[in-house]
Design a protein around this motif. Structure first.
Motif, PDB file in Angstrom:
ATOM      1  N   HIS A 229       0.772  -1.086  -0.202  1.00 44.75           N
ATOM      2  CA  HIS A 229      -0.001  -0.085  -0.087  1.00 44.75           C
ATOM      3  C   HIS A 229       0.893   1.156   0.026  1.00 44.75           C
ATOM      4  CE1 HIS A 229       1.087  -0.517   4.166  1.00 44.75           C
ATOM      5  NE2 HIS A 229       0.930   0.609   4.214  1.00 44.75           N
ATOM      6  N   LYS A 234       5.348   4.360  -5.909  1.00 40.34           N
ATOM      7  CA  LYS A 234       4.909   4.908  -7.230  1.00 40.34           C
ATOM      8  C   LYS A 234       6.091   6.089  -7.600  1.00 40.34           C
ATOM      9  CE  LYS A 234       0.638   7.226  -9.104  1.00 40.34           C
ATOM     10  NZ  LYS A 234      -0.778   7.293  -9.050  1.00 40.34           N
ATOM     11  N   HIS A 242       4.326   2.590 -11.346  1.00 37.47           N
ATOM     12  CA  HIS A 242       3.896   2.081 -10.163  1.00 37.47           C
ATOM     13  C   HIS A 242       4.696   0.510 -10.077  1.00 37.47           C
ATOM     14  CE1 HIS A 242       1.962   1.277  -6.380  1.00 37.47           C
ATOM     15  NE2 HIS A 242       1.326   2.172  -6.521  1.00 37.47           N
ATOM     16  N   ASP A 245       2.133  -2.503  -9.935  1.00 39.17           N
ATOM     17  CA  ASP A 245       1.570  -2.934 -10.951  1.00 39.17           C
ATOM     18  C   ASP A 245       2.567  -3.449 -11.793  1.00 39.17           C
ATOM     19  OD1 ASP A 245      -0.634  -1.559  -9.795  1.00 39.17           O
ATOM     20  OD2 ASP A 245      -0.640   0.152 -10.949  1.00 39.17           O
ATOM     21  N   SER A 266      -4.079  -1.378  -0.287  1.00 40.89           N
ATOM     22  CA  SER A 266      -4.674  -0.255  -0.763  1.00 40.89           C
ATOM     23  C   SER A 266      -6.007  -0.436  -1.459  1.00 40.89           C
ATOM     24  CB  SER A 266      -3.727  -0.024  -2.275  1.00 40.89           C
ATOM     25  OG  SER A 266      -3.660  -1.135  -2.986  1.00 40.89           O
ATOM     26  N   PHE A 267      -6.877   0.276  -1.688  1.00 38.58           N
ATOM     27  CA  PHE A 267      -8.082   0.193  -2.227  1.00 38.58           C
ATOM     28  C   PHE A 267      -8.059  -0.822  -3.492  1.00 38.58           C
ATOM     29  CE2 PHE A 267      -9.488   4.054   0.327  1.00 38.58           C
ATOM     30  CZ  PHE A 267     -10.015   3.414   1.195  1.00 38.58           C
ATOM     31  N   GLU A 268      -7.406  -0.420  -4.337  1.00 29.97           N
ATOM     32  CA  GLU A 268      -7.315  -1.086  -5.569  1.00 29.97           C
ATOM     33  C   GLU A 268      -7.064  -2.668  -5.450  1.00 29.97           C
ATOM     34  OE1 GLU A 268      -4.834   2.863  -6.365  1.00 29.97           O
ATOM     35  OE2 GLU A 268      -5.305   1.452  -4.661  1.00 29.97           O
ATOM     36  N   THR A 269      -5.855  -2.824  -4.470  1.00 31.35           N
ATOM     37  CA  THR A 269      -5.477  -4.262  -4.519  1.00 31.35           C
ATOM     38  C   THR A 269      -6.652  -4.868  -3.608  1.00 31.35           C
ATOM     39  OG1 THR A 269      -3.175  -3.594  -4.191  1.00 31.35           O
ATOM     40  CG2 THR A 269      -4.098  -5.681  -3.201  1.00 31.35           C
ATOM     41  N   HIS A 271      -9.953  -4.399  -3.636  1.00 27.92           N
ATOM     42  CA  HIS A 271     -10.931  -4.447  -4.520  1.00 27.92           C
ATOM     43  C   HIS A 271     -10.775  -5.775  -5.528  1.00 27.92           C
ATOM     44  CE1 HIS A 271     -14.223  -3.609  -7.543  1.00 27.92           C
ATOM     45  NE2 HIS A 271     -13.223  -3.783  -8.321  1.00 27.92           N
ATOM     46  N   ASN A 272      -9.525  -5.828  -6.143  1.00 21.79           N
ATOM     47  CA  ASN A 272      -9.185  -6.976  -6.895  1.00 21.79           C
ATOM     48  C   ASN A 272      -9.296  -8.266  -6.207  1.00 21.79           C
ATOM     49  OD1 ASN A 272      -8.663  -5.700  -9.279  1.00 21.79           O
ATOM     50  ND2 ASN A 272      -6.619  -5.040  -8.556  1.00 21.79           N
ATOM     51  N   GLN A 275     -12.879  -9.262  -6.072  1.00 25.24           N
ATOM     52  CA  GLN A 275     -13.571  -9.643  -7.006  1.00 25.24           C
ATOM     53  C   GLN A 275     -12.971 -11.072  -7.366  1.00 25.24           C
ATOM     54  OE1 GLN A 275     -15.919  -7.907  -8.956  1.00 25.24           O
ATOM     55  NE2 GLN A 275     -15.968  -6.556  -7.237  1.00 25.24           N
TER      56      GLN A 275
END
Length: 416
Positions: A229, A234, A242, A245, A266-269, A271-272, A275
């Protein structure tokens, strides 16, 4: 990016010309008593690390020992320097061993290790979400073992240069394999050496910051991204990227697993993971006998404060100082005070644009919101109060220090 093994013999010859003869250090007298250097902490650390071995300057640098410390010991006639050709150990797997001193695993750690090891020959992205002290590093070590046993390399990316010495020490205590660093604090020669060891395969484990993701490897088998996170992964200027990524994409191209570790993903991680794109692993319990810290919230309304310190805090500080413990106070640095409060009813002055408190700046006598740049004068704010006995809840470093010196005269304090 991928190394063609048919050129390996040629590259060994080229690499011997690329690698610079390195300074190594060893004891002049092996019977020296290193306890005489306990007062010089860095010198004592260097002698303890050296023992009866011959180590390079890079080995000491990886443990946070500067060259000036080694030069001081050399001037005292304790150690001596010699030049040696860097070793290119392509057969480190033949001598691979793991330390037998390992902590007991919790059930959650064992499940996480099993989940990764069952799929460590294909591309799979894992998110290891574990609270502080849950033993994420121990999970890393157990996941790395089968990768090294297959003769493959491991890339470990950490967010800060300051984290590399303790990470290297932990891995060196566990595995007797060549470990190299890759970060911006190294000079050009040292970075080239690390890159060459990774490309040739003589480096089993490469530990570095975000730029280490661009290292070329002979046989990469696993990527670990610790504290995924962290914003330092970045790159904000120049070539923008990043590292997290980029690492996931590289693992996909190499068809190897990648592990993302964090206590606060992190929110992106996250969320993945929710999902189903990443496999979500949890560590909700602290390892060993570690217990979470006890947290107490104190309502300051109506309390007689001394320079922002409540009576309960002063009393608790006194108890710890009597036991020769240390106390750290984390203070707000912005402005003269982080909040303006009515001392009678506890009403706090909030920004009119958002749910945030004003910061009081005494020099200009105004209130400023550091979130949206909105500001207001203190006079206008006070006119709206039912009680004019307002209290500035302030925590200036100088005042706190003077107050602590007066309350606890026997202790020394520092302000950073």
């Amino acid at each position: 990016m991928f190394f063609n093994r048919q050129f390996q013999p040629y590259f060994v010859k080229v690499k011997r010309r690329l690698l610079k003869v390195a300074n190594h250090w060893q004891l002049v007298d092996e019977n020296i008593d290193i306890n005489d250097f306990k007062r010089a902490k860095k010198q004592y650390q260097a002698l303890t690390l050296l023992g009866n071995k011959c180590l390079s300057s890079s080995d000491f640098k990886a443990q946070g020992i500067a060259r000036i410390t080694l030069k001081a010991l050399q001037d005292k006639g304790i150690i001596t320097s010699l030049e040696k050709q860097p070793e290119i150990n392509l057969n480190w797997l033949n001598d691979f061993e793991e330390s037998t001193e390992k902590p007991y695993l919790t059930s959650e750690q064992a499940l996480a290790i099993t989940a990764v090891n069952q799929q460590n020959k294909i591309f799979k992205c894992f998110l290891l979400e574990g609270i502080t002290g849950s033993g994420k590093t121990e999970v890393y070590l157990n996941i790395i073992k089968p990768i090294l046993e297959r003769g493959q390399q491991v890339l470990i990316i950490v967010p800060e240069i300051g984290l590399t010495p303790q990470t290297v020490q932990r891995f060196q205590q566990r595995f007797n394999v060549p470990i190299y660093l890759k970060h911006s604090a190294l000079n050009s020669r040292e970075q080239l050496d690390s890159w060459c060891h990774a490309k040739l395969g003589s480096g089993a484990i490469i530990i570095g910051t975000r730029s280490a993701i661009f290292s070329d490897f002979n046989n990469l088998g696993l990527i670990i991204l610790d504290e995924e996170h962290d914003a330092s992964f970045k790159q904000q200027d120049g070539f923008r990227y990043h590292s997290r990524d980029f690492a996931i994409k590289r693992a996909h191209l190499e068809q190897i697993p990648i592990l993302l570790g964090s206590a606060t993903p992190s929110f992106e991680t996250l969320h993945n993971a929710l999902q189903g794109k990443y496999q979500h692993l949890h560590l909700t319990q602290r390892a060993g006998n570690a217990k979470p810290p006890a947290c107490h919230l104190i309502n300051l309304a109506g309390l007689p404060l001394q320079a922002g310190l409540s009576p309960q805090l002063i009393d608790l500080m006194g108890k710890h100082l009597e036991k020769n413990n240390q106390v750290i106070l984390f203070l707000n640095r912005r402005g003269y005070a982080p909040v303006l409060m009515c001392h009678e009813c506890g009403w706090l002055v909030k920004c009119g644009r958002r749910d945030a408190f004003y910061t009081y700046h005494k020099s200009a006598n105004y209130l400023h919101c550091h979130h949206c740049a909105n500001h207001s004068t203190r006079t206008n704010t006070m006119s709206r109060l039912w009680f004019y006995t307002t209290y500035v809840h302030w925590c200036r470093h100088a005042t706190i220090r003077r107050n602590a010196s007066g309350t606890f005269p026997a202790i020394s304090n520092r302000s950073h």
